[in-house]
Design an enzyme around this catalytic site. Structure first.
Site, mmCIF file in Angstrom:
data_model
loop_
_atom_site.group_PDB
_atom_site.id
_atom_site.type_symbol
_atom_site.label_atom_id
_atom_site.label_comp_id
_atom_site.label_asym_id
_atom_site.label_seq_id
_atom_site.Cartn_x
_atom_site.Cartn_y
_atom_site.Cartn_z
ATOM 1 C CB CYS A 252 14.135 -14.899 6.462
ATOM 2 S SG CYS A 252 12.436 -15.235 6.883
ATOM 3 C CB CYS B 250 10.767 -12.666 8.325
ATOM 4 S SG CYS B 250 11.724 -12.623 6.813
ATOM 5 C CE LYS C 231 8.869 -8.457 10.750
ATOM 6 N NZ LYS C 231 9.375 -7.897 9.520
ATOM 7 C CE1 TYR D 115 8.559 -4.165 4.242
ATOM 8 C CE2 TYR D 115 9.978 -3.097 2.655
ATOM 9 C CZ TYR D 115 8.909 -3.929 2.938
ATOM 10 O OH TYR D 115 8.225 -4.509 1.914
ATOM 11 C CD GLU E 234 8.801 -4.626 9.733
ATOM 12 O OE1 GLU E 234 7.931 -4.963 8.936
ATOM 13 O OE2 GLU E 234 9.855 -5.277 9.902
ATOM 14 C CG HIS F 155 -20.884 -7.369 9.321
ATOM 15 N ND1 HIS F 155 -20.276 -6.141 9.192
ATOM 16 C CD2 HIS F 155 -21.825 -7.226 10.296
ATOM 17 C CE1 HIS F 155 -20.815 -5.291 10.047
ATOM 18 N NE2 HIS F 155 -21.757 -5.916 10.726
ATOM 19 C CD GLU G 207 -17.685 -5.882 7.077
ATOM 20 O OE1 GLU G 207 -18.658 -6.190 6.366
ATOM 21 O OE2 GLU G 207 -17.745 -5.772 8.317
#
Ligand code: FAD
Ligand code: NDP
Length: 504
Positions: A70, A75, A78, A211, A215, A479, A484
């Site tokens: 990672c 992660c 990346k 993935y 990515e 908003h 939302e």
């Protein structure tokens, strides 16, 4: 100043008297997300802990420091490159927003240097944490001698030390697969190499459609590379296929090329240092030359030379991963496995960390809490991010019966894109899957849009708490945001009414 010699050192806690016949209570093999978390927790709880971490260089010779996949080649770099690439994505938006920005020109080396600088600080931080937490660290390759004995080898394969431990945690993760395709090891990069490459040439082939592939293809394209993705079958296997196709459609509209129904057969270096790729597309043989090839066709559990069989540990014959029960325990009572090396678990950092932490608390802290692998949220950091939690539409139909499933959906455009000519109509999309037979309980949420991971994290909490469609309807949206949209769904897929949103 008088010194009270009688009480000198009285506040220094005495070393507990060890009755164990083993040198350590807990020996952790692998200093990645799962191993580090588990080792530190166990030591905090009073166990005598050691951890071995050793990085075998990639076929291209790339190596890195403490922290595992990672931190070094997953992660973290990346996400940083994804972030860096978004400035390329937003370049046209900036102009339309009135920013008179300089020429659109990306400096790969500068980005990589900064990414690597950050990683070095993380590597150092992990070293310091192990010292602080009193975990003995061995920068050696570990392998088992028997179910309580570990041999520690240096980079030349020489045994440097032999230690014993009551419990052993296997947290060795995985490494990229090159698929045994001729020439792949010599000619291709993997994600192990990509994030530290000093330069990245222009024309890049990315093999794979999950993935890592999507990515990397996404950020490479936005960083001004000419990117082609070779797709064997479907996009993002295991994910909701409706969503996966939308992710790929957005990427194709951005200019990323896809070769469908295609697999590479062989790679060869050309005289000028490029890579000749022989591949089959829809059954026909083809040849193409690329400046660089990134293999992203999956990862193999790193159990090959661990000698787990010497301790009698059962591995999955298909994946080479350690078969564990609901307590992360292998078939050998004192040998445990967490993270990417544990069979059938999601390969994600927070999953490895939580599983490792809970395991240490059960072993040394009297806890009985088990890891809950249900409703694990995840995000694919493609140019338009996709995040989800819970069932895909296909799996929900299979699990609960199509007639019992209702899908609420909307196709929308973020408010901020409405005044930008360069942005496509309604490329963002959200859907919520509910079980009609269970009070419209929400069983899956899917979101394709900016900052999808940030949007999904909170909804993942609500799913854990038993979210229903009625609660979602009662929830007031914030908003104007994209998140939302998930609280305002009133169109079902079954109705056939358009999901396209107009107005606020
Ligand atoms: P690892 O982190 O792989 O650690 C294992 C360690 O053990 C390594 O340091 C290895 O060198 C060492 N080791 C192996 N064998 C031995 C041995 N015999 N002796 C001593 N040491 C040994 N997950 C997310 O949640 N979000 C993301 O955005 C994300 N992006 C990713 C991007 C990429 C390109 C990749 C490759 C992965 C990504 N992941 C992501 C997955 C995540 O990185 C892994 O799930 C996680 O690192 C697994 O942790 P682990 O502890 O199981 O193993
Ligand atoms: P996956 O195993 O998920 O996907 C492998 C891909 O390669 C599939 O598209 C597969 O196609 C294709 N493929 C396999 N063999 C070949 C071949 N011989 N020729 C051509 N294509 C081939 O692996 P990844 O490496 O993408 O990811 C590994 C894990 O890492 C993920 O499961 C994930 O948990 C984790 N990860 C998490 C991230 C995140 O959280 N954002 C990011 C990156 C990784 P087919 O579908 O036909 O089998």
């Amino acid at each position: 100043m008088t010194v009270d010699f009688a009480n000198l050192g009285a506040d220094v806690p005495e070393e507990p008297v060890r009755t164990s016949p083993y040198e350590y209570d807990y020996f952790v093999i692998g200093g990645g997300s799962g191993g580090l978390a588990s080792a530190k927790t166990a030591s905090e709880l009073g166990a005598k802990v050691a951890l071995a971490d050793f990085v075998k260089p990639s076929p291209q010779g790339t190596s890195w420091g403490l922290g595992g996949t990672c931190v070094n080649v997953g992660c973290i770099p990346k996400k940083l490159m994804h972030f860096a690439s978004m400035f390329g994505e937003y370049y046209n938006d900036q102009q339309e927003c009135g920013w008179e920005t300089a020429q659109k020109q990306h400096n790969w080396k500068r980005m990589v240097d900064n990414v690597q600088k950050h990683i070095s600080t993380l590597n150092w931080g992990y070293r310091v944490q192990l010292i602080d937490k009193n975990v003995t660290y061995f920068n050696y390759l570990a392998k088992l001698v028997d179910n309580h004995t570990i041999s520690l080898l240096n980079k030349d394969g020489q045994e440097m030390k032999r230690v014993t431990s009551e419990h052993i945690l296997v947290a060795v993760g995985g490494r990229p697969s090159f698929g045994g395709i001729p020439g792949a090891d010599e000619c291709c990069y993997s994600s192990d190499d990509l994030f530290s490459l000093k330069e990245m040439p222009k024309k890049v082939l990315v093999v794979g459609a999950s993935y890592i592939s999507l990515e990397c293809a996404g950020f490479l394209h936005a960083l001004q590379k000419d990117v082609t993705v070779m797709v064997r079958s479907i996009f993002l296997r295991g994910f909701d296929q409706d969503m996966a196709d939308k992710v790929a459609e957005y990427m194709a509209n951005e200019g990323i090329k896809f070769i469908r129904n295609s697999v590479p057969n062989a790679f060869k270096k050309t005289e000028d240092g490029k890579v000749e790729v022989k591949y089959t597309e829809n059954g026909e043989e083809r040849v193409e030359v690329y400046d660089a090839v990134l293999m992203a066709i999956g990862r193999n559990a790193d159990t090959k030379n661990l000698d787990l069989e010497k301790a009698g540990v059962q591995l999955s014959p298909r994946t080479g991963k350690v078969i564990v029960n609901d307590y992360e325990q292998s078939n050998v009572e004192n040998i445990w496995a967490v993270g990417d090396v544990a069979e059938g678990k999601p390969e994600l950092t927070p999953v490895a960390i939580q599983a490792g932490t809970y395991l240490a608390k059960r072993l040394f802290g009297g806890s009985s809490q088990r890891m809950d692998y249900i409703n694990v949220p995840t995000t694919v950091f493609t140019p338009l991010e996709y995040s989800c939690c819970g069932y895909s539409e296909e799996d929900a139909n299979k699990e609960f019966g199509e007639e019992n499933i209702e899908v609420y959906h909307t196709a929308f455009k973020p408010l901020e894109w409405n005044f930008l000519d360069s942005r496509e109509a309604s490329s963002c999309y959200a859907k919520v899957i509910v079980n009609l037979k269970d009070n419209e309980k929400v069983v899956g949420i899917h979101f394709l849009g900016p900052h999808a991971g940030e949007v999904m994290q909170g909804f993942a909490v609500s799913l854990k708490l038993g979210l229903t469609k009625a609660i979602l309807d009662e929830t007031i949206g914030i908003h104007p945001t994209c998140a939302e949209e998930i609280t305002k769904l009133d169109v079902t897929k079954r109705s056939g009414i358009t999901a396209e949103k107009t107005g606020c």
